[in-house]
Design a protein around this motif. Sequence first.
Motif, mmCIF file in Angstrom:
data_model
loop_
_atom_site.group_PDB
_atom_site.id
_atom_site.type_symbol
_atom_site.label_atom_id
_atom_site.label_comp_id
_atom_site.label_asym_id
_atom_site.label_seq_id
_atom_site.Cartn_x
_atom_site.Cartn_y
_atom_site.Cartn_z
ATOM 1 N N ARG A 106 0.831 -1.209 0.000
ATOM 2 C CA ARG A 106 0.000 0.000 0.000
ATOM 3 C C ARG A 106 0.860 1.253 0.000
ATOM 4 O O ARG A 106 0.600 2.205 -0.743
ATOM 5 C CB ARG A 106 -0.923 -0.002 1.229
ATOM 6 C CG ARG A 106 -1.978 1.097 1.190
ATOM 7 C CD ARG A 106 -2.756 1.136 2.484
ATOM 8 N NE ARG A 106 -2.005 1.821 3.526
ATOM 9 C CZ ARG A 106 -2.158 1.582 4.829
ATOM 10 N NH1 ARG A 106 -3.008 0.675 5.247
ATOM 11 N NH2 ARG A 106 -1.456 2.260 5.722
ATOM 12 N N TYR A 107 1.900 1.261 0.825
ATOM 13 C CA TYR A 107 2.792 2.421 0.872
ATOM 14 C C TYR A 107 3.476 2.640 -0.474
ATOM 15 O O TYR A 107 3.609 3.779 -0.945
ATOM 16 C CB TYR A 107 3.842 2.244 1.966
ATOM 17 C CG TYR A 107 3.371 2.594 3.353
ATOM 18 C CD1 TYR A 107 2.256 3.401 3.568
ATOM 19 C CD2 TYR A 107 4.048 2.128 4.474
ATOM 20 C CE1 TYR A 107 1.828 3.723 4.842
ATOM 21 C CE2 TYR A 107 3.630 2.441 5.763
ATOM 22 C CZ TYR A 107 2.527 3.244 5.938
ATOM 23 O OH TYR A 107 2.111 3.561 7.192
ATOM 24 N N ILE A 108 3.940 1.551 -1.079
ATOM 25 C CA ILE A 108 4.602 1.674 -2.374
ATOM 26 C C ILE A 108 3.655 2.290 -3.401
ATOM 27 O O ILE A 108 4.024 3.205 -4.148
ATOM 28 C CB ILE A 108 5.104 0.297 -2.860
ATOM 29 C CG1 ILE A 108 6.273 -0.172 -1.982
ATOM 30 C CG2 ILE A 108 5.539 0.362 -4.324
ATOM 31 C CD1 ILE A 108 6.716 -1.589 -2.260
ATOM 32 N N LYS A 109 2.435 1.826 -3.420
ATOM 33 C CA LYS A 109 1.434 2.347 -4.359
ATOM 34 C C LYS A 109 1.135 3.817 -4.106
ATOM 35 O O LYS A 109 1.079 4.625 -5.043
ATOM 36 C CB LYS A 109 0.152 1.520 -4.250
ATOM 37 C CG LYS A 109 -0.927 1.915 -5.248
ATOM 38 C CD LYS A 109 -2.154 1.029 -5.118
ATOM 39 C CE LYS A 109 -3.226 1.422 -6.117
ATOM 40 N NZ LYS A 109 -4.428 0.544 -5.987
ATOM 41 N N GLU A 110 0.972 4.172 -2.819
ATOM 42 C CA GLU A 110 0.624 5.550 -2.477
ATOM 43 C C GLU A 110 1.771 6.512 -2.785
ATOM 44 O O GLU A 110 1.556 7.599 -3.334
ATOM 45 C CB GLU A 110 0.256 5.633 -0.995
ATOM 46 C CG GLU A 110 -1.086 4.969 -0.663
ATOM 47 C CD GLU A 110 -1.392 4.996 0.823
ATOM 48 O OE1 GLU A 110 -0.517 5.408 1.611
ATOM 49 O OE2 GLU A 110 -2.514 4.581 1.196
ATOM 50 N N VAL A 111 2.994 6.123 -2.430
ATOM 51 C CA VAL A 111 4.143 7.010 -2.658
ATOM 52 C C VAL A 111 4.442 7.115 -4.148
ATOM 53 O O VAL A 111 4.765 8.194 -4.660
ATOM 54 C CB VAL A 111 5.381 6.512 -1.871
ATOM 55 C CG1 VAL A 111 6.596 7.385 -2.180
ATOM 56 C CG2 VAL A 111 5.101 6.523 -0.373
ATOM 57 N N LYS A 112 4.318 5.987 -4.858
ATOM 58 C CA LYS A 112 4.588 5.997 -6.305
ATOM 59 C C LYS A 112 3.564 6.852 -7.051
ATOM 60 O O LYS A 112 3.875 7.426 -8.108
ATOM 61 C CB LYS A 112 4.567 4.564 -6.842
ATOM 62 C CG LYS A 112 5.052 4.430 -8.278
ATOM 63 C CD LYS A 112 6.537 4.781 -8.383
ATOM 64 C CE LYS A 112 7.093 4.469 -9.760
ATOM 65 N NZ LYS A 112 6.483 5.218 -10.843
ATOM 66 N N ALA A 113 2.367 6.983 -6.496
ATOM 67 C CA ALA A 113 1.347 7.820 -7.130
ATOM 68 C C ALA A 113 1.703 9.293 -7.056
ATOM 69 O O ALA A 113 1.236 10.105 -7.860
ATOM 70 C CB ALA A 113 -0.004 7.571 -6.466
ATOM 71 N N VAL A 114 2.550 9.652 -6.102
ATOM 72 C CA VAL A 114 2.937 11.050 -5.898
ATOM 73 C C VAL A 114 4.306 11.353 -6.505
ATOM 74 O O VAL A 114 4.538 12.434 -7.051
ATOM 75 C CB VAL A 114 2.951 11.388 -4.387
ATOM 76 C CG1 VAL A 114 3.426 12.812 -4.156
ATOM 77 C CG2 VAL A 114 1.569 11.164 -3.787
ATOM 78 N N HIS A 115 5.218 10.387 -6.412
ATOM 79 C CA HIS A 115 6.597 10.598 -6.864
ATOM 80 C C HIS A 115 6.924 9.693 -8.050
ATOM 81 O O HIS A 115 6.522 8.529 -8.087
ATOM 82 C CB HIS A 115 7.575 10.323 -5.723
ATOM 83 C CG HIS A 115 7.359 11.207 -4.536
ATOM 84 N ND1 HIS A 115 7.819 12.502 -4.478
ATOM 85 C CD2 HIS A 115 6.695 10.980 -3.368
ATOM 86 C CE1 HIS A 115 7.478 13.038 -3.313
ATOM 87 N NE2 HIS A 115 6.789 12.138 -2.628
ATOM 88 N N LYS A 116 7.675 10.213 -8.977
ATOM 89 C CA LYS A 116 8.037 9.464 -10.171
ATOM 90 C C LYS A 116 8.896 8.259 -9.829
ATOM 91 O O LYS A 116 8.750 7.181 -10.432
ATOM 92 C CB LYS A 116 8.781 10.391 -11.150
ATOM 93 C CG LYS A 116 9.183 9.707 -12.442
ATOM 94 C CD LYS A 116 9.911 10.685 -13.356
ATOM 95 C CE LYS A 116 10.357 9.973 -14.641
ATOM 96 N NZ LYS A 116 11.097 10.904 -15.544
ATOM 97 N N GLU A 117 9.803 8.437 -8.879
ATOM 98 C CA GLU A 117 10.734 7.363 -8.511
ATOM 99 C C GLU A 117 10.788 7.241 -6.992
ATOM 100 O O GLU A 117 10.735 8.250 -6.286
ATOM 101 C CB GLU A 117 12.134 7.633 -9.065
ATOM 102 C CG GLU A 117 13.114 6.490 -8.873
ATOM 103 C CD GLU A 117 14.396 6.685 -9.671
ATOM 104 O OE1 GLU A 117 15.136 5.708 -9.836
ATOM 105 O OE2 GLU A 117 14.666 7.816 -10.119
ATOM 106 N N ILE A 118 10.871 6.021 -6.498
ATOM 107 C CA ILE A 118 10.905 5.814 -5.045
ATOM 108 C C ILE A 118 12.042 4.879 -4.670
ATOM 109 O O ILE A 118 12.562 4.117 -5.495
ATOM 110 C CB ILE A 118 9.566 5.259 -4.507
ATOM 111 C CG1 ILE A 118 9.307 3.847 -5.020
ATOM 112 C CG2 ILE A 118 8.422 6.178 -4.857
ATOM 113 C CD1 ILE A 118 8.095 3.186 -4.376
ATOM 114 N N LEU A 119 12.408 4.957 -3.396
ATOM 115 C CA LEU A 119 13.486 4.134 -2.843
ATOM 116 C C LEU A 119 13.029 3.515 -1.534
ATOM 117 O O LEU A 119 12.451 4.188 -0.681
ATOM 118 C CB LEU A 119 14.733 4.991 -2.597
ATOM 119 C CG LEU A 119 15.873 4.329 -1.810
ATOM 120 C CD1 LEU A 119 16.511 3.198 -2.607
ATOM 121 C CD2 LEU A 119 16.927 5.373 -1.432
ATOM 122 N N ILE A 120 13.285 2.225 -1.388
ATOM 123 C CA ILE A 120 12.993 1.510 -0.151
ATOM 124 C C ILE A 120 14.301 1.009 0.432
ATOM 125 O O ILE A 120 15.071 0.322 -0.247
ATOM 126 C CB ILE A 120 12.061 0.303 -0.416
ATOM 127 C CG1 ILE A 120 10.750 0.765 -1.054
ATOM 128 C CG2 ILE A 120 11.794 -0.477 0.872
ATOM 129 C CD1 ILE A 120 9.973 -0.361 -1.713
#
Length: 232
Positions: A106-120
């Motif tokens: 869920r977090y990955i989906k929510e953050v990816k909806a706002v930011h083009k690229e994400i890092l975990i």
Amino acid sequence: MRMSEDIYVDELWMNIIENNFSYVKALFPRIYVDVNRHPLELDQKMFSSLTTNLNFKDNSKVNLGIGVIPRLSVYGNEIYNTLLTRTIIRKRLLDHYFPYHKILKRYIKEVKAVHKEILIFDCHSMPSGGLFDKDIDIVMGTNYSKAISKSLFTSIKDVFLNEKFKVAVNTPYSGGYISKYYGNPKKKINVLQIEINRKKYINEKLLSRNIFKMKDISSRFESIIYKVNEMF
């Protein structure tokens, strides 16, 4: 059995991330159920009844006794003196494993909806005894560049080096299930496994905190987090 914990890892990061970043913190030990394994990494030797057709090809961790429900401790000792039932397996997975991954997805989906690229950052600890170089501070697991873009990883590694951490890459930990399952640089989802040498912040025999060392590492992690965040 406590030697199998990712001991106090949350405390090294918590002051930094809890007010600024999304995170998932396991409230159970990985020796009870390991969220960094595939849910079908089940050891047939442990259970009183289990289907033989699990349709999971990579049994390397299971053969070592460290599947999703570990059979062996870090010392190679059998954890259980009786077989576990199908009900126990199901309950652990439903109560702990799947809720953890549901939140992470869920977090990955929510953050990816706002930011083009994400890092975990997938954060763990490691016993110093298993290292080829006992002075290594951090082992970074990239799943051999499949979980994180090479350019981003190079930049992150430089930040850790600038904070005076001695770093190894993919040896002896290249990344577990979380890195392999979620890491997808082509879709701009990057996962980097971070293994921290326990010797650097606890007494490994007593499993007690070294407060001074923990504060120092936490401070350097804070600097790293903000510098890495500026890359996005």
